[in-house]
Design a protein around this motif. Structure first.
Motif, PDB file in Angstrom:
ATOM      1  N   CYS A   1      -0.610   4.029   8.204  1.00 19.44           N
ATOM      2  CA  CYS A   1      -0.020   3.062   7.643  1.00 19.44           C
ATOM      3  C   CYS A   1       1.379   2.641   8.015  1.00 19.44           C
ATOM      4  O   CYS A   1       1.879   1.777   8.195  1.00 19.44           O
ATOM      5  CB  CYS A   1      -0.092   2.911   6.151  1.00 19.44           C
ATOM      6  N   ILE A   2       1.912   3.784   7.987  1.00 19.13           N
ATOM      7  CA  ILE A   2       3.626   3.811   8.521  1.00 19.13           C
ATOM      8  C   ILE A   2       3.689   3.392   9.936  1.00 19.13           C
ATOM      9  O   ILE A   2       4.510   2.550  10.162  1.00 19.13           O
ATOM     10  CB  ILE A   2       4.146   5.483   8.472  1.00 19.13           C
TER      11      ILE A   2
ATOM     12  N   GLY B   1       5.708  10.695   0.166  1.00 21.49           N
ATOM     13  CA  GLY B   1       6.202   9.538  -0.494  1.00 21.49           C
ATOM     14  C   GLY B   1       7.076   9.881  -1.486  1.00 21.49           C
ATOM     15  O   GLY B   1       7.331  10.834  -2.078  1.00 21.49           O
TER      16      GLY B   1
ATOM     17  N   PHE C   1      10.589   0.670   3.307  1.00 19.52           N
ATOM     18  CA  PHE C   1       9.560  -0.319   3.567  1.00 19.52           C
ATOM     19  C   PHE C   1       9.757  -1.812   2.716  1.00 19.52           C
ATOM     20  O   PHE C   1       9.687  -2.665   3.352  1.00 19.52           O
ATOM     21  CB  PHE C   1       8.050   0.048   3.122  1.00 19.52           C
TER      22      PHE C   1
ATOM     23  N   GLU D   1      -1.963   7.625   5.342  1.00 20.28           N
ATOM     24  CA  GLU D   1      -0.634   7.232   5.170  1.00 20.28           C
ATOM     25  C   GLU D   1       0.120   7.202   6.449  1.00 20.28           C
ATOM     26  O   GLU D   1       1.068   6.288   6.672  1.00 20.28           O
ATOM     27  CB  GLU D   1       0.223   8.447   4.269  1.00 20.28           C
TER      28      GLU D   1
ATOM     29  N   HIS E   1       1.339   4.237  -2.855  1.00 19.62           N
ATOM     30  CA  HIS E   1       1.512   5.623  -2.660  1.00 19.62           C
ATOM     31  C   HIS E   1       2.632   6.367  -3.020  1.00 19.62           C
ATOM     32  O   HIS E   1       2.561   7.469  -3.549  1.00 19.62           O
ATOM     33  CB  HIS E   1       1.311   5.664  -1.142  1.00 19.62           C
TER      34      HIS E   1
ATOM     35  N   THR F   1      10.291   5.708   1.815  1.00 16.87           N
ATOM     36  CA  THR F   1       9.119   6.375   1.871  1.00 16.87           C
ATOM     37  C   THR F   1       9.504   7.351   2.868  1.00 16.87           C
ATOM     38  O   THR F   1       9.405   6.997   4.200  1.00 16.87           O
ATOM     39  CB  THR F   1       7.803   5.781   2.068  1.00 16.87           C
TER      40      THR F   1
ATOM     41  N   ARG G   1       0.732  -1.166  -0.045  1.00 16.26           N
ATOM     42  CA  ARG G   1       0.028  -0.367  -0.002  1.00 16.26           C
ATOM     43  C   ARG G   1       0.902   1.301  -0.008  1.00 16.26           C
ATOM     44  O   ARG G   1       0.720   2.073  -0.672  1.00 16.26           O
ATOM     45  CB  ARG G   1      -0.935  -0.178   1.191  1.00 16.26           C
ATOM     46  N   LEU G   2       2.027   1.254   0.804  1.00 17.79           N
ATOM     47  CA  LEU G   2       2.810   2.273   0.727  1.00 17.79           C
ATOM     48  C   LEU G   2       3.623   2.596  -0.364  1.00 17.79           C
ATOM     49  O   LEU G   2       3.991   3.794  -0.887  1.00 17.79           O
ATOM     50  CB  LEU G   2       3.741   2.240   2.118  1.00 17.79           C
ATOM     51  N   ARG G   3       4.065   1.490  -0.980  1.00 13.92           N
ATOM     52  CA  ARG G   3       4.797   1.569  -2.273  1.00 13.92           C
ATOM     53  C   ARG G   3       3.624   2.234  -3.451  1.00 13.92           C
ATOM     54  O   ARG G   3       4.236   3.116  -4.266  1.00 13.92           O
ATOM     55  CB  ARG G   3       5.125   0.111  -2.746  1.00 13.92           C
TER      56      ARG G   3
END
Length: 203
Positions: free
Chosen positions: A47-48, A191, A128, A44, A32, A186, A28-30
């Motif tokens: 998630c982090i 991001g 991440f 965000e 973003h 990130t 998900r973070l990738r």
């Protein structure tokens, strides 16, 4: 203390939860960071923070050993193997990409620490894919060597369906921690993708 096989098997469900959460949050973070999915700031951050907590728990499970009188109910990978076996296996994983994550998660997320103000802006990058890759390589070894009676029947299929696809390659264990097929650092507040080609993995 030695854990019974049925206790280890029951706990493996919780282990899968931690792993599935870690790998899916990394995805998900990738997305973003790559601009494929725009997360609101508060999502965000959530998630982090969730990713870091899961990474800290898994790092402790993999690389810590049981100490007499300390946290007797905590689970460790060593519980699943004969004495000394897991320590020898995990030594094959280059873990530099995950060093310091426990302290960093404590200072930046779990505690309101004055150490937060000492971090330079460049130190706020969370790599991440690198972190997930180190954990994934360790769990590939775990998967290859853990007695099948110690984990739930579908443990392997569920883990393989969640982790990065490149971990299915036989050479994945030898990849250095900063040479994942898609390495993304990130930033805590913005991001920022840092791509690496697959060819770089073999150089």
């Amino acid at each position: 203390m030695t854990r019974k096989s049925e206790d280890l098997r029951a706990f493996s469900e919780h282990l899968l939860y931690e792993l599935q959460a870690l790998f899916r949050l990394a995805d998900r973070l990738r997305a973003h960071a790559d601009g494929r999915e725009q997360l609101p700031w508060e999502v965000e951050m959530a998630c982090i923070e969730s990713f870091a907590i899961h990474a800290r728990a898994l790092e402790n499970f993999l690389w810590s050993d049981r100490k007499s009188g300390r946290f007797p109910d905590d689970a460790f990978a060593t519980d699943y193997f004969a004495p000394g076996e897991w320590a020898a296996l995990r030594a094959r994983v280059q873990r530099s990409g995950i060093d310091g994550i426990a302290a960093r998660t404590g200072h930046e997320i779990a505690h309101l620490s004055y150490k937060r103000k000492t971090h330079l802006a460049g130190d706020q990058d969370w790599a991440f894919d690198v972190i997930a890759g180190v954990v994934g390589r360790a769990f590939r070894l775990f998967l290859e060597h853990v007695p099948t009676e110690h984990v739930v029947e579908d443990f392997e299929s569920r883990l393989r369906s969640t982790w990065p696809e490149y971990l299915n390659f036989s050479v994945a264990i030898s990849f250095p921690p900063d040479k994942n097929p898609k390495s993304v650092a990130t930033k805590m507040f913005t991001g920022r993708p840092q791509p690496a080609s697959f060819e770089d993995l073999l150089t």
